[in-house]
Design a protein around this motif. Structure first.
Motif, PDB file in Angstrom:
ATOM      1  N   ASP A  89      44.786  30.123  81.894  1.00 29.63           N
ATOM      2  CA  ASP A  89      45.554  31.164  81.207  1.00 29.63           C
ATOM      3  C   ASP A  89      44.694  32.415  81.061  1.00 29.63           C
ATOM      4  OD1 ASP A  89      43.874  30.881  78.934  1.00 29.63           O
ATOM      5  OD2 ASP A  89      45.195  29.376  78.065  1.00 29.63           O
ATOM      6  N   ARG A  90      45.300  33.509  80.616  1.00 22.80           N
ATOM      7  CA  ARG A  90      44.592  34.786  80.584  1.00 22.80           C
ATOM      8  C   ARG A  90      43.504  34.827  79.520  1.00 22.80           C
ATOM      9  NH1 ARG A  90      49.294  39.380  81.728  1.00 22.80           N
ATOM     10  NH2 ARG A  90      49.714  38.709  83.876  1.00 22.80           N
ATOM     11  N   SER A  91      43.700  34.097  78.417  1.00 25.68           N
ATOM     12  CA  SER A  91      42.637  34.036  77.410  1.00 25.68           C
ATOM     13  C   SER A  91      41.384  33.401  77.992  1.00 25.68           C
ATOM     14  CB  SER A  91      43.112  33.240  76.187  1.00 25.68           C
ATOM     15  OG  SER A  91      44.160  33.910  75.526  1.00 25.68           O
ATOM     16  N   GLY A  92      41.579  32.322  78.760  1.00 25.17           N
ATOM     17  CA  GLY A  92      40.449  31.679  79.405  1.00 25.17           C
ATOM     18  C   GLY A  92      39.808  32.560  80.453  1.00 25.17           C
ATOM     19  N   ASP A  93      40.636  33.303  81.206  1.00 23.69           N
ATOM     20  CA  ASP A  93      40.080  34.231  82.192  1.00 23.69           C
ATOM     21  C   ASP A  93      39.123  35.211  81.522  1.00 23.69           C
ATOM     22  OD1 ASP A  93      41.685  33.009  84.086  1.00 23.69           O
ATOM     23  OD2 ASP A  93      43.215  34.593  84.075  1.00 23.69           O
ATOM     24  N   PHE A  94      39.542  35.737  80.377  1.00 19.04           N
ATOM     25  CA  PHE A  94      38.735  36.706  79.636  1.00 19.04           C
ATOM     26  C   PHE A  94      37.453  36.061  79.122  1.00 19.04           C
ATOM     27  CE2 PHE A  94      37.612  39.408  76.059  1.00 19.04           C
ATOM     28  CZ  PHE A  94      37.979  40.689  76.460  1.00 19.04           C
ATOM     29  N   LEU A  95      37.584  34.856  78.558  1.00 23.48           N
ATOM     30  CA  LEU A  95      36.434  34.173  77.970  1.00 23.48           C
ATOM     31  C   LEU A  95      35.412  33.786  79.027  1.00 23.48           C
ATOM     32  CD1 LEU A  95      34.971  32.790  75.602  1.00 23.48           C
ATOM     33  CD2 LEU A  95      36.380  30.769  76.029  1.00 23.48           C
ATOM     34  N   PHE A  96      35.849  33.146  80.098  1.00 21.68           N
ATOM     35  CA  PHE A  96      34.894  32.637  81.076  1.00 21.68           C
ATOM     36  C   PHE A  96      34.236  33.750  81.878  1.00 21.68           C
ATOM     37  CE2 PHE A  96      37.360  28.624  80.505  1.00 21.68           C
ATOM     38  CZ  PHE A  96      36.310  27.886  79.975  1.00 21.68           C
ATOM     39  N   ALA A  97      34.941  34.866  82.081  1.00 21.38           N
ATOM     40  CA  ALA A  97      34.301  36.006  82.736  1.00 21.38           C
ATOM     41  C   ALA A  97      33.134  36.511  81.894  1.00 21.38           C
ATOM     42  CB  ALA A  97      35.320  37.122  82.967  1.00 21.38           C
ATOM     43  N   ALA A  98      33.334  36.588  80.577  1.00 22.65           N
ATOM     44  CA  ALA A  98      32.263  37.041  79.684  1.00 22.65           C
ATOM     45  C   ALA A  98      31.140  36.011  79.597  1.00 22.65           C
ATOM     46  CB  ALA A  98      32.829  37.328  78.299  1.00 22.65           C
ATOM     47  N   MET A  99      31.484  34.739  79.532  1.00 24.17           N
ATOM     48  CA  MET A  99      30.460  33.697  79.471  1.00 24.17           C
ATOM     49  C   MET A  99      29.605  33.711  80.731  1.00 24.17           C
ATOM     50  SD  MET A  99      32.479  30.485  77.691  1.00 24.17           S
ATOM     51  CE  MET A  99      30.999  29.446  77.676  1.00 24.17           C
ATOM     52  N   HIS A 100      30.238  33.908  81.871  1.00 24.14           N
ATOM     53  CA  HIS A 100      29.472  33.966  83.115  1.00 24.14           C
ATOM     54  C   HIS A 100      28.570  35.196  83.139  1.00 24.14           C
ATOM     55  CE1 HIS A 100      28.906  34.875  87.474  1.00 24.14           C
ATOM     56  NE2 HIS A 100      28.598  33.591  87.480  1.00 24.14           N
ATOM     57  N   ALA A 101      29.071  36.303  82.616  1.00 23.08           N
ATOM     58  CA  ALA A 101      28.288  37.544  82.612  1.00 23.08           C
ATOM     59  C   ALA A 101      26.991  37.410  81.830  1.00 23.08           C
ATOM     60  CB  ALA A 101      29.130  38.688  82.054  1.00 23.08           C
ATOM     61  N   VAL A 102      26.981  36.538  80.820  1.00 21.23           N
ATOM     62  CA  VAL A 102      25.768  36.368  80.010  1.00 21.23           C
ATOM     63  C   VAL A 102      25.021  35.073  80.343  1.00 21.23           C
ATOM     64  CG1 VAL A 102      26.780  37.735  78.147  1.00 21.23           C
ATOM     65  CG2 VAL A 102      26.940  35.246  78.054  1.00 21.23           C
ATOM     66  N   GLY A 103      25.455  34.371  81.374  1.00 22.41           N
ATOM     67  CA  GLY A 103      24.714  33.204  81.843  1.00 22.41           C
ATOM     68  C   GLY A 103      25.048  31.890  81.180  1.00 22.41           C
ATOM     69  N   LEU A 104      26.275  31.739  80.702  1.00 25.56           N
ATOM     70  CA  LEU A 104      26.670  30.492  80.029  1.00 25.56           C
ATOM     71  C   LEU A 104      27.568  29.606  80.886  1.00 25.56           C
ATOM     72  CD1 LEU A 104      27.270  31.794  76.395  1.00 25.56           C
ATOM     73  CD2 LEU A 104      25.335  30.436  77.229  1.00 25.56           C
ATOM     74  N   THR A 105      27.979  30.082  82.057  1.00 28.75           N
ATOM     75  CA  THR A 105      28.732  29.255  83.004  1.00 28.75           C
ATOM     76  C   THR A 105      28.213  29.528  84.413  1.00 28.75           C
ATOM     77  OG1 THR A 105      30.475  30.869  83.485  1.00 28.75           O
ATOM     78  CG2 THR A 105      30.822  29.428  81.585  1.00 28.75           C
ATOM     79  N   VAL A 218      40.062  35.353  71.676  1.00 27.09           N
ATOM     80  CA  VAL A 218      40.335  35.935  72.994  1.00 27.09           C
ATOM     81  C   VAL A 218      41.828  35.876  73.338  1.00 27.09           C
ATOM     82  CG1 VAL A 218      38.054  35.578  73.962  1.00 27.09           C
ATOM     83  CG2 VAL A 218      39.718  33.710  74.052  1.00 27.09           C
ATOM     84  N   SER A 219      42.675  35.951  72.333  1.00 21.82           N
ATOM     85  CA  SER A 219      44.127  35.962  72.547  1.00 21.82           C
ATOM     86  C   SER A 219      44.535  37.235  73.280  1.00 21.82           C
ATOM     87  CB  SER A 219      44.855  35.892  71.210  1.00 21.82           C
ATOM     88  OG  SER A 219      44.615  37.074  70.467  1.00 21.82           O
ATOM     89  N   GLN A 220      45.653  37.169  73.978  1.00 20.00           N
ATOM     90  CA  GLN A 220      46.152  38.356  74.673  1.00 20.00           C
ATOM     91  C   GLN A 220      46.467  39.469  73.683  1.00 20.00           C
ATOM     92  OE1 GLN A 220      48.987  37.749  77.958  1.00 20.00           O
ATOM     93  NE2 GLN A 220      48.558  35.558  77.805  1.00 20.00           N
ATOM     94  N   GLN A 221      46.897  39.113  72.482  1.00 17.88           N
ATOM     95  CA  GLN A 221      47.169  40.125  71.463  1.00 17.88           C
ATOM     96  C   GLN A 221      45.919  40.957  71.188  1.00 17.88           C
ATOM     97  OE1 GLN A 221      48.573  38.532  67.761  1.00 17.88           O
ATOM     98  NE2 GLN A 221      48.715  40.523  66.765  1.00 17.88           N
ATOM     99  N   ASN A 222      44.769  40.317  71.166  1.00 19.87           N
ATOM    100  CA  ASN A 222      43.520  41.042  70.915  1.00 19.87           C
ATOM    101  C   ASN A 222      42.969  41.733  72.158  1.00 19.87           C
ATOM    102  OD1 ASN A 222      43.387  40.408  68.178  1.00 19.87           O
ATOM    103  ND2 ASN A 222      42.169  38.565  68.510  1.00 19.87           N
ATOM    104  N   THR A 223      43.058  41.075  73.302  1.00 19.62           N
ATOM    105  CA  THR A 223      42.445  41.657  74.505  1.00 19.62           C
ATOM    106  C   THR A 223      43.302  42.761  75.115  1.00 19.62           C
ATOM    107  OG1 THR A 223      43.400  39.922  75.924  1.00 19.62           O
ATOM    108  CG2 THR A 223      41.208  39.526  74.991  1.00 19.62           C
ATOM    109  N   PHE A 224      44.625  42.616  75.073  1.00 19.44           N
ATOM    110  CA  PHE A 224      45.496  43.658  75.634  1.00 19.44           C
ATOM    111  C   PHE A 224      45.439  44.941  74.820  1.00 19.44           C
ATOM    112  CE2 PHE A 224      48.721  40.999  78.285  1.00 19.44           C
ATOM    113  CZ  PHE A 224      47.667  40.519  79.043  1.00 19.44           C
TER     114      PHE A 224
END
Length: 246
Positions: A89-105, A218-224
């Motif tokens: 889902d889009r919340s996960g897309d947002f979260l995992f992109a950020a986690m990867h950017a800082v070296g957590l995935t 990381v809900s769509q309400q917050n990220t959008f």
């Protein structure tokens, strides 16, 4: 079946894998069971050819994690479909992109359980493990599910050094659980806020100090609406990562 509430003997479980094997069969909340299974039958049109998980979603990540992320509950067509936290889902897309950017995935995306995703020193869990209608668990459902998180924290206690909470619901649920599982919570109880950081001293000899962080969900309400931006999330993740010693 629900997990045993005694954090000194977490449900009789020796490992998180044992706990998760029971968790995925839980049927303790009739409304959540009915909803998750209804969604799995009816499906979203774009996923009509997929077989939905339609069960409680276990935590994700290594059993010796130093950093724990705590969310809210699985999404109806995300975790409830894929069987993995924040996946599909889009919340996960947002979260995992950020986690990867800082070296957590190891990768910036999460599509399904077979996509090769690995969390690095980090585990993701939630106060409620079944998808709730309108993403809103009831207080009774929250309280019924809380023993799983108590057990999870008990099993993670030897290694966990920092917790990052996504959203006010997780924050309000987690603070009394942390107190029950061996950490000292300030009084009055700290309010949730993005960027809040607390150092929690241990209350038991088998606990280590714990660093607690708050972050908008990381809900769509917050990220959008840009209430939460990638830069904001990456900054909090970086602070939590450093506090955890990763």
């Amino acid at each position: 079946m629900t997990a045993h509430p005694d954090p000194t003997s977490p449900g009789g479980y020796r490992t998180l894998a044992e706990m998760d094997a029971d968790l995925v069969d839980c049927r303790a909340c009739p409304r959540l069971v009915a909803w998750r299974e209804q969604v799995a039958r009816e499906k979203r049109a774009s996923f009509r050819d997929e077989t939905y998980w339609g069960r409680p979603v276990p935590g994700l990540g290594p059993a010796d994690a130093k950093l724990l992320l705590v969310g809210l509950a699985p999404a109806a067509h995300g975790g409830n479909r894929t069987g993995r936290m924040f996946t599909g889902d889009r919340s996960g897309d947002f979260l995992f992109a950020a986690m990867h950017a800082v070296g957590l995935t190891n990768q910036p995306f999460a599509i399904d359980r077979d996509d090769g995703l690995r969390l690095l020193g980090t585990r993701i869990s939630a106060p409620v493990h079944c998808a709730p209608p309108d993403n809103k668990p009831t207080p009774t459902e929250r309280d019924t599910c809380r023993d799983w998180l108590i057990t999870e924290l008990g099993l993670l206690a030897p290694t966990v050094r920092a917790v990052l909470v996504l959203g006010a619901f997780g924050w309000q649920t987690l603070l009394p659980i942390l107190a029950q599982t061996g950490w000292s919570i300030p009084r009055p109880r700290p309010k949730f806020g993005h960027g809040v950081h607390l150092s929690l001293p241990p209350q038991r000899p088998d606990r280590r100090p714990l660093e607690l962080f708050g972050c908008y969900h990381v809900s769509q309400q917050n990220t959008f609406t840009k209430r939460l931006t990638p830069a904001m999330l990456e900054a909090v993740l970086t602070d939590a990562k450093e506090a955890a010693g990763l």
